[in-house]
Motif scaffolding. Structure first.
Motif, PDB file in Angstrom:
ATOM      1  N   ASP B 174       0.833  -1.210   0.000  1.00 16.04           N
ATOM      2  CA  ASP B 174       0.000   0.000   0.000  1.00 16.04           C
ATOM      3  C   ASP B 174       0.864   1.255   0.000  1.00 16.04           C
ATOM      4  OD1 ASP B 174      -2.312  -1.416  -0.033  1.00 16.04           O
ATOM      5  OD2 ASP B 174      -2.712  -1.256   2.127  1.00 16.04           O
ATOM      6  N   VAL B 175       1.893   1.253   0.879  1.00 16.08           N
ATOM      7  CA  VAL B 175       2.763   2.428   0.971  1.00 16.08           C
ATOM      8  C   VAL B 175       3.503   2.642  -0.344  1.00 16.08           C
ATOM      9  CG1 VAL B 175       4.849   3.353   2.091  1.00 16.08           C
ATOM     10  CG2 VAL B 175       3.021   2.364   3.481  1.00 16.08           C
ATOM     11  N   ARG B 176       3.994   1.534  -0.927  1.00 14.67           N
ATOM     12  CA  ARG B 176       4.716   1.629  -2.211  1.00 14.67           C
ATOM     13  C   ARG B 176       3.815   2.190  -3.300  1.00 14.67           C
ATOM     14  NH1 ARG B 176       7.584  -3.002  -0.964  1.00 14.67           N
ATOM     15  NH2 ARG B 176       5.947  -4.330  -1.719  1.00 14.67           N
ATOM     16  N   GLU B 177       2.580   1.705  -3.300  1.00 11.60           N
ATOM     17  CA  GLU B 177       1.629   2.163  -4.309  1.00 11.60           C
ATOM     18  C   GLU B 177       1.354   3.663  -4.134  1.00 11.60           C
ATOM     19  OE1 GLU B 177      -2.955   1.242  -5.216  1.00 11.60           O
ATOM     20  OE2 GLU B 177      -1.757  -0.507  -4.692  1.00 11.60           O
ATOM     21  N   SER B 178       1.163   4.059  -2.871  1.00 12.62           N
ATOM     22  CA  SER B 178       0.905   5.478  -2.587  1.00 12.62           C
ATOM     23  C   SER B 178       2.083   6.327  -3.028  1.00 12.62           C
ATOM     24  CB  SER B 178       0.684   5.694  -1.089  1.00 12.62           C
ATOM     25  OG  SER B 178      -0.315   4.859  -0.622  1.00 12.62           O
ATOM     26  N   LEU B 179       3.255   5.803  -2.743  1.00 13.05           N
ATOM     27  CA  LEU B 179       4.493   6.523  -3.048  1.00 13.05           C
ATOM     28  C   LEU B 179       4.628   6.743  -4.553  1.00 13.05           C
ATOM     29  CD1 LEU B 179       6.785   7.428  -1.267  1.00 13.05           C
ATOM     30  CD2 LEU B 179       7.902   5.241  -1.655  1.00 13.05           C
ATOM     31  N   ALA B 180       4.419   5.673  -5.301  1.00 16.17           N
ATOM     32  CA  ALA B 180       4.550   5.762  -6.753  1.00 16.17           C
ATOM     33  C   ALA B 180       3.508   6.719  -7.321  1.00 16.17           C
ATOM     34  CB  ALA B 180       4.401   4.371  -7.367  1.00 16.17           C
ATOM     35  N   ALA B 181       2.273   6.642  -6.776  1.00 16.75           N
ATOM     36  CA  ALA B 181       1.200   7.501  -7.271  1.00 16.75           C
ATOM     37  C   ALA B 181       1.500   8.963  -6.961  1.00 16.75           C
ATOM     38  CB  ALA B 181      -0.125   7.081  -6.646  1.00 16.75           C
ATOM     39  N   LEU B 182       1.954   9.221  -5.720  1.00 18.74           N
ATOM     40  CA  LEU B 182       2.250  10.601  -5.333  1.00 18.74           C
ATOM     41  C   LEU B 182       3.404  11.162  -6.162  1.00 18.74           C
ATOM     42  CD1 LEU B 182       1.950  10.373  -1.439  1.00 18.74           C
ATOM     43  CD2 LEU B 182       0.471  11.657  -2.970  1.00 18.74           C
ATOM     44  N   ALA B 183       4.424  10.330  -6.352  1.00 21.30           N
ATOM     45  CA  ALA B 183       5.584  10.795  -7.122  1.00 21.30           C
ATOM     46  C   ALA B 183       5.168  11.161  -8.537  1.00 21.30           C
ATOM     47  CB  ALA B 183       6.649   9.704  -7.145  1.00 21.30           C
TER      48      ALA B 183
END
Lengths: 247, 311
Positions: B174-183
């Motif tokens: 979840d955190v990785r997904e959020s990170l990629a989306a935010l970036a």
């Protein structure tokens, strides 16, 4: 700087109300009720004129409240692992330091002022003779100022201790022990004075003879110097570069 | 705006007699996710603290978003966000209060904080829980909130120190997904330290590997795999003899051959045709059930680098 200070105060106030030391604060409030209600009810009219009681309140209460509320603001940040994040913000060191100091100092001073105010009402009610009575200005004005200065001094000492302590509880115990030292020193001073003048009653009589305003002014001046010195030391210790290596 | 977000030149930091960071020189391109990899105690967190201007280097220099880390730490911290190993959120406050505080600390006005909080918490699936105190939240949710907090003031650069450490598989994802989306949506540069090589491989456009405070290598993960982890053949079957392994090790195109239970793994010198080696193995009398050709992943490259680098 003012906006930064307000941001830190805003956060500290909420942390104080909702934080882990809520139980301690409730115990503190219960003891304040003792000071504000039971004691003036017992002493009656003497409550307004007895300088010893009011000076005890103005010294002890702010110091005790600050001793409980300062450690969560400093040692608590480290214990809860939030200090590094706080230091990584753009907030200046001074805004963080003073924002964290102001809330405990104000809490301690307000607690003292509230006890004096409620005590006044209770004492009047307990010894009502048809007209309201108020504190002697030579007692209440120095009390309010001394209470504030004692709160600041305790907070500044508390910063140094809290930054070294591993846990909030350790810091609270250490500060409480530190508070005993001046109290013991005062006791020793009174003892020596009593020895020199031939007894407590004589010592009190000697003190009565001295101009109250002058004594208050000297005490306040000494406390101002002590506060400034302690705040300078606290400011020097509270630097990002130093704090981050303590984590 | 410069194409380079971070530049360090011979950056060095000592703690008393210990050299935590030694002569680090690197450049981090703007708008990318840059992985900073290394074992525990290798100097990753020290590097982040130096780049945030939290303490001064013993030697060398660094510029972050064009600001010198010694002279303009305040400006760096105003233009960056950070999630430093721990979520760093206040448990006694609600999610909304946490964002209020950090927004005010970043000199945002109330309306801007509310609008931005709605966007970020909405994207992270936390908007409905904004009035809950964080003390009851899981570590994964706190980490998501920490990401929102770090992104609140629209920083140009984000420092993330092991953002998925201690999270379970689902929370990490979840955190990785959020990170990629935010970036992607914010176009922010991310300086990411992690132990999770799969995470680095998936997210990072380029990575640097550090050990004992020294930079070992830097580059695109594909390039590093090609440079430090060559192609290999994995034979699955029975009857692989010691004599076969010796013959393979003597082969000019073979770097190493290793036999483990039913696996025979051959590291190849170049990306050559495998046919001659397969023939050699089959003709030795081994019963081959499956042959896989592959390339080392980033984790294998990392382990190779750690073993190669002098301690």
């Amino acid at each position: 700087m003012i906006a930064d200070l307000r941001a830190v105060i805003w956060k500290e106030w909420r942390s104080l109300i909702h934080g882990q030391n809520r139980r301690q604060l409730l115990i503190m409030l219960a003891s304040l009720a003792f000071w504000a209600v039971w004691l003036p009810f017992q002493t009656g009219a003497d409550w307004m004129t007895d300088g010893v009681i009011s000076i005890l309140i103005s010294v002890l209460l702010p110091a005790l409240v600050v001793a409980i509320t300062v450690p969560p603001a400093f040692a608590g940040e480290r214990e809860r692992k939030t200090l590094a994040t706080l230091l990584a913000t753009r907030l200046p060191d001074q805004a963080i330091l003073y924002g964290k100091l102001i809330v405990p100092v104000v809490a301690g001073w307000v607690a003292m002022a509230a006890v004096l105010l409620v005590g006044l009402l209770v004492a009047n009610a307990a010894s009502w003779d048809g007209s309201p009575r108020f504190y002697d200005p030579v007692v209440i004005v120095p009390d309010l100022l001394i209470g504030l200065l004692v709160a600041v001094a305790t907070a500044a000492v508390g910063v140094g201790i809290s930054l070294r302590a591993r846990r909030v509880q350790d810091a609270q115990q250490m500060i409480s022990m530190m508070l005993m030292l001046p109290a013991m020193g005062l006791g020793l001073l009174l003892f020596i004075l009593a020895e020199m003048t031939g007894g407590i009653a004589d010592a009190a009589a000697q003190l009565d003879g001295i101009n109250g305003w002058l004594v208050a002014l000297v005490v306040i001046a000494i406390l101002v110097v002590v506060d400034v010195a302690l705040l300078i030391v606290a400011q020097r210790r509270f630097r990002r570069g130093r704090l981050i290596t303590l984590l | 705006m410069s194409d380079i977000a971070i530049t360090t030149e011979h950056l060095t930091r000592d703690f008393e007699s210990v050299r935590a960071l030694d002569d680090l020189s690197l450049e981090v391109p703007a708008g990318s996710i840059f992985g900073f990899l290394g074992p525990n105690g290798s100097g990753k967190t020290t590097t982040i603290n130096l780049l945030l201007g939290l303490f001064e280097p013993t030697g060398g220099s660094a510029r972050v978003l064009g600001y010198d880390t010694v002279e303009a730490g305040d400006a760096i911290r105003a233009n960056t966000g950070a999630v430093l190993h721990e979520p760093g959120v206040y448990e006694e406050l609600t999610a909304e209060e946490n964002l209020q505080f950090f927004g005010r600390a970043a000199r945002m006005d109330r309306v801007a904080i509310e609008a931005r909080s709605r966007d970020l918490l909405g994207n992270l699936g936390l908007w409905q829980r904004r009035y809950e105190r964080v003390e009851g939240w899981s570590r994964g949710m706190r980490q998501q909130l920490a990401l929102a907090r770090a992104m609140l003031h629209r920083p140009r650069l984000l420092f993330l120190d092991e953002p998925t450490a201690g999270l379970d598989v689902m929370a990490s994802a979840d955190v990785r997904e959020s990170l990629a989306a935010l970036a992607e949506s914010e176009g922010v540069t991310i300086f990411l330290t992690t132990h999770d090589m799969a995470e680095a491989e998936r997210l990072c456009a380029s990575v640097a590997v550090i050990r004992d405070g020294r930079l070992i290598t830097v580059g695109n993960p594909d390039v590093l795999r090609a440079r430090h982890g060559g192609p290999h053949l994995d034979f699955i079957g029975h009857g692989f003899s010691g004599e076969l392994v010796a013959r393979l090790q003597a082969h000019p195109q073979v770097v190493a051959a290793e036999l483990t239970e039913e696996h025979l793994v051959i590291d190849l010198r170049d990306d050559i045709s495998a046919a001659s080696l397969v023939r050699l193995v089959v003709e030795s009398g081994a019963e081959v059930e499956e042959v896989r050709r592959g390339q080392a992943n980033l984790e294998e490259v990392f382990i190779t680098l750690m073993n190669e680098a002098p301690s």
